[in-house]
Scaffold this motif. Sequence first.
Motif, PDB file in Angstrom:
ATOM      1  N   UNK A   1       0.826  -1.174   0.110  1.00  0.00           N
ATOM      2  CA  UNK A   1       0.051  -0.014   0.092  1.00  0.00           C
ATOM      3  C   UNK A   1       1.026   1.252   0.050  1.00  0.00           C
ATOM      4  N   UNK A   2       1.925   1.568   0.881  1.00  0.00           N
ATOM      5  CA  UNK A   2       2.864   2.213   0.974  1.00  0.00           C
ATOM      6  C   UNK A   2       3.376   2.616  -0.462  1.00  0.00           C
ATOM      7  N   UNK A   3       3.830   1.704  -1.149  1.00  0.00           N
ATOM      8  CA  UNK A   3       4.536   1.792  -2.355  1.00  0.00           C
ATOM      9  C   UNK A   3       3.733   2.199  -3.509  1.00  0.00           C
ATOM     10  N   UNK A   4       2.405   1.735  -3.404  1.00  0.00           N
ATOM     11  CA  UNK A   4       1.295   2.296  -4.431  1.00  0.00           C
ATOM     12  C   UNK A   4       1.031   3.582  -4.208  1.00  0.00           C
ATOM     13  N   UNK A   5       1.072   4.084  -2.850  1.00  0.00           N
ATOM     14  CA  UNK A   5       0.370   5.436  -2.803  1.00  0.00           C
ATOM     15  C   UNK A   5       1.409   6.419  -3.177  1.00  0.00           C
ATOM     16  N   UNK A   6       2.880   6.015  -2.982  1.00  0.00           N
ATOM     17  CA  UNK A   6       3.903   6.930  -3.403  1.00  0.00           C
ATOM     18  C   UNK A   6       4.080   6.680  -5.156  1.00  0.00           C
ATOM     19  N   UNK A   7       3.937   5.695  -5.547  1.00  0.00           N
ATOM     20  CA  UNK A   7       4.127   5.455  -7.216  1.00  0.00           C
ATOM     21  C   UNK A   7       3.089   6.354  -7.982  1.00  0.00           C
ATOM     22  N   UNK A   8       1.766   6.085  -7.403  1.00  0.00           N
ATOM     23  CA  UNK A   8       0.797   7.022  -7.987  1.00  0.00           C
ATOM     24  C   UNK A   8       0.649   8.232  -7.766  1.00  0.00           C
ATOM     25  N   UNK A   9       1.453   8.773  -6.795  1.00  0.00           N
ATOM     26  CA  UNK A   9       1.385  10.298  -6.400  1.00  0.00           C
ATOM     27  C   UNK A   9       0.146  10.573  -5.471  1.00  0.00           C
ATOM     28  N   UNK A  10      -0.441   9.722  -4.981  1.00  0.00           N
ATOM     29  CA  UNK A  10      -1.676   9.846  -4.037  1.00  0.00           C
ATOM     30  C   UNK A  10      -0.910  10.512  -2.820  1.00  0.00           C
ATOM     31  N   UNK A  11       0.361   9.906  -2.310  1.00  0.00           N
ATOM     32  CA  UNK A  11       0.760  10.162  -0.833  1.00  0.00           C
ATOM     33  C   UNK A  11       1.915  11.214  -1.351  1.00  0.00           C
ATOM     34  N   UNK A  12       2.173  12.004  -0.502  1.00  0.00           N
ATOM     35  CA  UNK A  12       3.374  12.837  -0.574  1.00  0.00           C
ATOM     36  C   UNK A  12       4.440  12.201   0.346  1.00  0.00           C
ATOM     37  N   UNK A  13       3.969  11.628   1.369  1.00  0.00           N
ATOM     38  CA  UNK A  13       4.985  10.857   2.167  1.00  0.00           C
ATOM     39  C   UNK A  13       4.229   9.781   2.759  1.00  0.00           C
ATOM     40  N   UNK A  14       4.910   8.655   3.236  1.00  0.00           N
ATOM     41  CA  UNK A  14       4.464   7.546   4.030  1.00  0.00           C
ATOM     42  C   UNK A  14       5.257   7.125   5.280  1.00  0.00           C
ATOM     43  N   UNK A  15       4.618   7.012   6.388  1.00  0.00           N
ATOM     44  CA  UNK A  15       5.362   6.198   7.395  1.00  0.00           C
ATOM     45  C   UNK A  15       4.799   4.766   7.496  1.00  0.00           C
TER      46      UNK A  15
END
Length: 232
Positions: free
Chosen positions: A32-46
Motif C-alpha cells: 500500500x505504501x509503495x502504491x500510494x507513492x508510485x501513484x502520487x496519491x501520498x506525499x510521504x508515508x510512515x
Amino acid sequence: MKLPISNRLLCCASMLTTGCRVADVGTDHGYLAIYLLQSGIARSVVAADLREQPLDKARRNAQRYGVSGGVRFVLCDGLEKIPPDEVDTIVCAGMGGDCIMHILQAAQWLRDARYTLVLQPQSAGQALRKYLTENGFAIEKETIAKDGGFYYTVLRARFGKSTLLTPGQQYVSPQLLKSGSEHLPAYLARVESALRTTVEGLKTSEKAVPARVAYYTQALQEVEEMRHDYGT
C-alpha cells in the motif's frame, strides 16, 4: 514490474486525497505504501509494523520498486512512535476491528478533525463502527472490496459530528447503503445469514442473556428491511 497489490488495498487507496501524509499501520509487505507513492496519491508515508520481519520485507520491497526515499519505516505498536505532526491520514488495514479500536484508543490525538482515518477491518466491523460513532468519529464514506470469495468493508472517518448507529446500522452503515457498490446485495445477504444463525443459536441457548438476544434480533430485523428496501 507490476506491483501485486490486492483489491482491498486499492479500495483503501481510493479513499485518500492527493498530497496526503500517510501512516500505514500494520504495513506488512508495504504494498500500500509503495502504491500510494508510485501513484502520487501520498506525499510521504510512515510504514509501521509491530514485527521486524514484515518491516524488513517492506523495506526491501520499497527499494525494489524505487520509492524507499519516500517511506520512513517504524517498528512500533500502532501509532506509538509516530508524531502527530508527521501525518494527516491514518490507514489501518488487514487487522481485526478490535485491534483497530486499540490503536485508535491509544492515540488520543486522533480526536481532531485534521486527521482522516481509513479503516479496513478483517473482523468485528460492527464493533468498530459502534466504537467510532460512540467516541465522536463520523463515518464519511464506506464501500466494499472483493478479493477472491471474500468481501471487505473499507470506511473513511473523521472526528466530529458523529451520529449514533442502531444495531442494524452497526452491521451495515447508512454510508455503506449509499455506496452503490455492486457487491452490496451479496454482502447484505451474507450479513443477514450470519445474524440469523446467531439469533437462532441464542434463542435455543439456556444461558443466553436477554439483552444480547434483543440486540441481535433487532439487528437482524433491520438488515432484513435493508435488503427488502434495496430490492434484493
